[in-house]
Structures are given as C-alpha cells and as structure tokens.
Design an enzyme around this catalytic site. Structure first.
Site, PDB file in Angstrom:
ATOM      1  N   PRO A   1      32.756 -46.919  31.928  1.00  0.00           N
ATOM      2  CG  PRO A   1      31.802 -49.051  31.790  1.00  0.00           C
ATOM      3  CD  PRO A   1      32.995 -48.258  31.362  1.00  0.00           C
ATOM      4  CG  LEU A   2      33.191 -44.500  36.176  1.00  0.00           C
ATOM      5  CD1 LEU A   2      33.894 -43.158  36.336  1.00  0.00           C
ATOM      6  CD2 LEU A   2      33.787 -45.533  37.132  1.00  0.00           C
TER       7      LEU A   2
ATOM      8  CE  LYS B   1      36.112 -51.005  33.367  1.00  0.00           C
ATOM      9  NZ  LYS B   1      36.239 -51.380  34.789  1.00  0.00           N
TER      10      LYS B   1
ATOM     11  CD  GLN C   1      29.910 -51.987  32.177  1.00  0.00           C
ATOM     12  OE1 GLN C   1      29.484 -51.399  33.165  1.00  0.00           O
ATOM     13  NE2 GLN C   1      31.179 -52.350  32.042  1.00  0.00           N
TER      14      GLN C   1
ATOM     15  CB  CYS D   1      30.292 -54.324  39.134  1.00  0.00           C
ATOM     16  SG  CYS D   1      29.600 -53.301  40.464  1.00  0.00           S
TER      17      CYS D   1
ATOM     18  CG  ASN E   1      39.934 -49.787  34.238  1.00  0.00           C
ATOM     19  OD1 ASN E   1      39.173 -50.351  35.008  1.00  0.00           O
ATOM     20  ND2 ASN E   1      39.965 -48.472  34.154  1.00  0.00           N
ATOM     21  N   GLY E   2      42.849 -49.155  35.569  1.00  0.00           N
ATOM     22  CA  GLY E   2      43.289 -49.152  36.961  1.00  0.00           C
ATOM     23  C   GLY E   2      44.470 -48.231  37.167  1.00  0.00           C
TER      24      GLY E   2
END
EC number: 1.3.1.-
Length: 355
Positions: free
Chosen positions: A48-49, A171, A102, A132, A232-233
């Site tokens: 999700p962005l 997340k 999300q 976030c 992730n990353g």
C-alpha cells in the site's frame, strides 16, 4: 561466505537462474501461502502506498501479476468514522482479488468499525499500518508511533480481529530509531494478539527511506514467529527479491518504491517465482505506452484531480533512457491529457526508432 557478502554478490553478479542454485529450497516460492483463512497463490505482494496504489494503479499491477496480493492506499479510521460515505480510496473492483484494505489510527474502537466497513466493501483481509514514518500520521498516534506503544498496538489487533471474519495483518518497521529496535518482542505481541501475517520493512522510523534495509532483522523476526513474515525494503528487481528471501527466510516479498513508474515489477517477480524464468523486460516504448494508458485511466477515473496526480506517475516512468530527464520535466508540467499524450507519442516514436 557471510550473508552480507553473499547479498552483495547476489545483487551484482549472479543471474536469477544461478540464484536458484544457492537457495536451500527454491520450490517453496511457487507454493501457495496461507494467511489465516485466505490462500494466496503468489508470494509477491504490492505494498500500500499513499497517493499511489489507487484503483487505476492496481489495475495495471494486476495485469502483469494475476495472483499477487494488492492493497489500497492506507485509510484513516477516523475519516471513515466521521464520513457519511466511504472515501474513494476504499473503492474495490471484485476483479482485483486478492485485495486488502490498509487502515491506520490509534483507537481500537475506530479501527474495528473501519475494518467492518472495509470487509463490507470487499476486502479479503484487513491490514493495520504500524510503520508509516510521516509526521502527520505519527503525531496522531498512528503509523510507526505504535512501535512506542506496544500495549495500544496489541489492543488494536485484538479488537480488529474480534470485529471481522477475515485475516488481520500488520505492516511495520524495525523500531522508532536505532536506539529503540524492539521489533522481535513487538512482533511476538502482535502475533499473540491474533495477527495472521506480519510485513516488516527493514528500516526504522528515523531512517525513513535512507540507507539500506536491514534484512538481517527480518530474519530474526521470521525465526521468532509462527505466522507468515513478508520482507519489505529495497525490493527493486527479481535479483533483489531472491537475495532477500535467501537472507531472511521470509515467506514472501512486498514491493514498494520499485513499482513507481514500473507496474511490471510485481509480475516479473511473481513469474520468476512460479517458473524459474526471468520475464523479458519491457522496452522503453512499452513502458511509455503504459504511462500513456495510466494517464488516460486516471483522467477517466478522477477527472482534473487525476490529471494532477498523473504528473508524478508520468515522471516516475521517465528514467533509464536517453532524453528521460527532459521528458520528465515536461510531463511534470502538463495541463491537459492531450498535452501529455502528445509528449508521450513523440517519445514512443523516438524510442521505436532506436530499437
């Protein structure tokens, strides 16, 4: 050879096919992944962005990745509570499945209410944002600020799990900063509260997106949990995805910034995981044609607001080819769909001549 050295070599010199030979069990990448009651037939997920993963973007990703898990942009539970109608970011097309919404907030009751509305919208799982790093989110107690409030984070998970009958996932990041990396204990508390999958970004809140993701911490969390862990990353290529899974032992990977201006990435990794073959990369002309379609779809879906949002997307498509910088600058200033299409038509024609 140590893992850090292997990681460097794997990204720089090894081919995807040779990486398969270095993995202890590459066949697992093609197997389904069980997230509570939900079976995923792909171990690649699109992150999700905010301001990016709207319905239009997700349709493009889905075209190239037919089975990957997709996510909406993160949605404020407070906003859902106060609005009479649901925000557009929660709009879901049934053809997108599997899809998750999300949510973020620090109030368990608001999160539970929002989760119920998300499921009613068609979400097959509910993801809770605890990673976030943006100040406007953390100052309200959401996002990565929950890393400093483990009791609140635990309460949110418990309350949301009790409110819905779909898998609840989280997340998050390694910690607030290098002095507060508490992720192993934090992750265990989330699992005990009922979370059925954890996606871990290998940076702290203080890092933002600077430096390299520390995959070694993802490996530690994977060893400590029994639920699936998604890495992730720094997943910018098939090679990076394979190297990450080899180092971490994670159950899958989630693509984030690597998909900006390149909605092909998730599909490329998914294809390799399933076949062991690397899909041919799109040509410059093909990428710019996709950009043109992205522009048109945003205009049709959101009108003038979509045009303004398209500028950044079009700029992201413009990299790694002659004249990209100049085209990027022009596209970032377009005032009409036709202007953008004309610029892209010219660039596509030039790119085809260079083949």
């Amino acid at each position: 050879m140590g893992k850090c050295s292997y990681r460097f070599i794997s990204l720089q010199t090894l081919t995807p096919n040779s990486l398969l030979d270095h993995s202890p069990n590459p066949t697992i990448w093609a197997k389904p992944l069980q997230i509570g009651s939900l079976t995923l037939h792909s171990r690649v997920l699109q992150s999700p962005l905010s301001g990016v993963t709207d319905l239009v973007f997700r349709r493009l990703v889905r075209r190239y990745a037919p089975q990957a898990m997709l996510y909406t942009e993160m949605v404020s539970a407070t906003e859902i509570h106060h609005l009479r109608t649901l925000p557009q970011v929660m709009e879901i097309d049934p053809r997108e499945n599997p899809i998750s919404i999300q949510l973020f907030d620090c109030r368990p009751d608001f999160m539970a209410e929002a989760a119920q509305k998300a499921v009613a919208q068609g979400a097959q799982s509910v993801d809770i944002n605890m990673g976030c790093p943006v100040n406007k989110i953390t100052k309200k107690g959401g996002g990565s600020s929950l890393l400093r409030q483990p009791a609140v984070a635990e309460a949110i998970v418990k309350t949301v799990v009790a409110a819905v009958d779909v898998p609840v996932t989280v997340k998050t990041r390694l910690g607030w900063d290098d002095g507060e990396i508490n992720i192993v204990e934090f992750a265990q508390r989330l699992q005990d509260a009922g979370a059925q999958m954890l996606t871990l970004h290998g940076r702290t809140r203080a890092q933002g997106y600077n430096g390299r993701a520390r995959w070694q911490w993802i490996a530690k969390v994977k060893q400590a949990l029994t639920i699936p862990v998604i890495a992730n990353g720094d997943i910018f290529s098939v090679e990076a995805a394979i190297a990450c899974l080899e180092e971490t032992g994670a159950d899958g990977v989630m693509c984030s910034r690597g998909s900006l201006g390149y909605p092909f990435l998730v599909g490329e990794i998914e294809h390799f995981f399933k076949t062991g073959e690397k899909r041919k990369a799109p040509t410059v002309a093909e990428k710019l044609t996709c950009a043109q379609e992205h522009l048109q779809m945003l205009w049709e879906y959101k009108g003038q607001r979509g045009l303004f949002q398209a500028r950044k997307h079009l700029a992201w498509y413009c990299k790694d080819f002659p004249g990209a910088a100049a085209l990027r600058e022009q596209l970032f200033q377009i005032n009409s769909v036709q202007e953008g299409k004309d610029l892209l038509d010219q660039a596509i024609s030039t790119a085809k001549l260079c083949l």
